[in-house]
Design a protein around this motif. Structure first.
Motif: not given
Lengths: 109, 401
Positions: B73, B155, B209-211, B215-216, B220, B222, B225, B227, B238
């Motif tokens: 990240n 993601w 909402y997660e990467m 959290d994103l 990127n 937050y 986003r 996908v 985004k």
């Protein structure tokens, strides 16, 4: 705001999995300001007055060397597509001249 | 390729910046510019990266991250379009609105997104359509990215189709518009909105909402986003805040003008003779990037070297990656990972060899996907004025000492 870093090439020995944070940034996010090495020249004041409203100098100097037509189109795009219509026709020409002189490839087209 | 440093350390405390300049050898496509130095300045939640702009933020990853199938990240590339991105997000009150041609308008909080819907995960490559643009000669318009405007992450989120089902689509629904939270400096500037036709949206599209288990990152997108596995990142809106269902396509600047390629067989044109019609870039073509060794590095004679890299496409999956150590005359198979990341993720490859000749040598990688598409040589890539969709065989030069 800006911490100065000296950076060494980091080798990722392993992917570190951290526990999910609930919003890693708790206060207002501060995007750093970077002083891009913009070239001085005729028309620079006009560029500074008009272009920085929306974007950094970095955005301009990282487009590569371009033709006069390219720069003219870019300036027009800012005015018409992005609605930066405070830029007068006169200033648009000064900005185009500056960009072509400093970041041009010598070609008109 | 000649090694160039694109960085001049600025005198201010703000540090360094990339300086774009390209030689002009008309009408050829070459390897993208590589080895740009990283900035001395780090952006929020990021390590220092190659930095093209601070406003809007444009950050590129260095080649070495592509030795691994997941991109961290804090080294993941960043590309925004608008100067003003909200500098504060309140996760408690953040709401995604779904409206337009639906039976029931929805206003979904983050909490509801995480608790009231089935949670799904997909590992997918996010790549800017202009990734590797610096390969195009004469210089194509836009940021002169090297090959680091891409990354692969796992993601986590909710299927878009589940959200739309919950709202209930009216029968005339055809287009879905996605709007993010970034704003223009001028009130009248068109927002960065993307529209996708319902036919393009399958179950793999998620509101994430997660990467990579966090959290994103703010930069990127937050807190959430879009996908869209297999698609270029311009569609991955985004800070997604609004999903609007319509029956007609609305003319939008970013859909009608930006992120388009010539609408012909080769998706190509010449600087003198531009294509009359264009189409959106949508699906990604097959590509590979060598993560290790890096360009212009030294390898020890007779040492055991393992070349590593990643390959991907739009979701057909990678069948093989070939390596050439003799400038493309002969090719040998690299070893691929087990494909555990799925067909939308990076497939990592490795290739062991022992350099036995002193001096300079090139290493090339070429990916072939499951439907037989393979990467062309860089010189065979056809030019387009936006500098989109470059996927030439990757090539690095090393010195054996």
């Amino acid at each position: 705001m800006n911490m100065k870093h000296t950076m060494k090439k980091l080798l990722l020995a392993a992917m570190i999995v951290s526990t999910p944070l609930f919003a890693q940034v708790k206060e207002d996010v501060a995007v750093p300001y970077i002083a891009f090495p913009i070239k001085m020249g005729k028309g620079f004041d006009t560029v500074q007055a008009n272009c920085l409203t929306c974007h950094s100098f970095g955005y301009m100097i990282n487009q590569g060397k371009q033709s006069r037509e390219f720069w003219e189109e870019k300036v027009n795009k800012m005015i018409h597509a992005f609605k930066a219509d405070l830029i007068s026709q006169e200033d648009a020409k000064i900005i185009t001249d500056y960009l072509f002189e400093q970041y041009g490839n010598g070609k008109l087209k | 390729m000649e090694r160039r440093s694109f960085i001049k350390t600025a005198l201010s405390a703000a540090g360094a910046a990339a300086l774009g300049s390209t030689g002009l050898n008309a009408g050829t496509t070459r390897q993208p510019i590589d080895n740009r130095e990283i900035s001395e300045v780090a952006f929020p939640e990021k390590r220092p990266m190659i930095t093209y702009s601070d406003r809007p933020p444009l950050l590129e990853s260095t080649r070495d991250v592509f030795a691994y199938p997941i991109t961290p990240n804090d080294q993941f590339f960043v590309r925004w379009h608008m100067p003003d991105i909200p500098t504060k997000i309140d996760p408690k009150n953040y709401t995604i609105h779904i409206n337009g041609l639906v039976n029931k308008e929805l206003h979904i909080t983050l909490d509801e997104l995480k608790n009231n819907f089935e949670q799904v995960e997909v590992t997918a490559v996010l790549q800017c359509g202009g990734n590797s643009r610096s390969a195009f000669q004469p210089t194509a318009g836009g940021i002169q990215w090297g090959s680091g405007a891409m990354g692969c992450a796992k993601w986590k989120g909710v299927r878009l189709s589940d959200l739309l089902d919950r709202a209930g689509l009216k029968k005339e629904a055809a287009w879905i518009g996605f709007n993010g939270q970034d704003n223009a400096a001028y009130y009248k500037t068109p927002n960065f909105v993307r529209e996708l036709h319902l036919d393009e949206l399958d179950d793999h599209v998620i509101v994430a909402y997660e990467m990579n288990g966090e959290d994103l990152p703010y930069l990127n997108g937050y807190p959430v986003r879009l996908v869209i596995p297999g698609y270029y990142s311009d569609s991955w809106v985004k800070m997604l805040s609004n999903i609007t269902v319509t029956d007609k396509y609305k003319s939008l600047f970013f859909m009608d003008v930006a992120y388009r390629v010539p609408d012909n067989e080769c998706e190509c044109e010449t600087p003198e003779n531009r294509a009359k019609t264009t189409k959106p870039i949508t699906k990604m073509n097959v590509k590979s990037v060598i993560g290790y060794p890096s360009n212009n590095s030294k390898l020890n004679h007779d040492s055991q070297v393992v070349i590593r890299g990643v390959a991907f496409d739009s979701g057909h999956g990678i069948r093989e990656v070939l390596i050439s150590l003799d400038e493309g005359k002969t090719w040998e198979n690299a070893i691929l990972d087990d494909g555990g990341q799925g067909r939308y993720g990076f497939r990592s490859f490795r290739f062991g060899f022992k350099p036995t000749k002193y001096g300079k040598m090139t290493i090339m990688s070429k990916a072939i996907n499951n439907i037989g598409h393979e990467q062309p040589f860089a010189k065979d890539i056809k030019w387009n004025h936006g500098g989109y969709k470059y996927n030439g065989i990757d090539e690095i030069t090393v010195e054996v000492v």
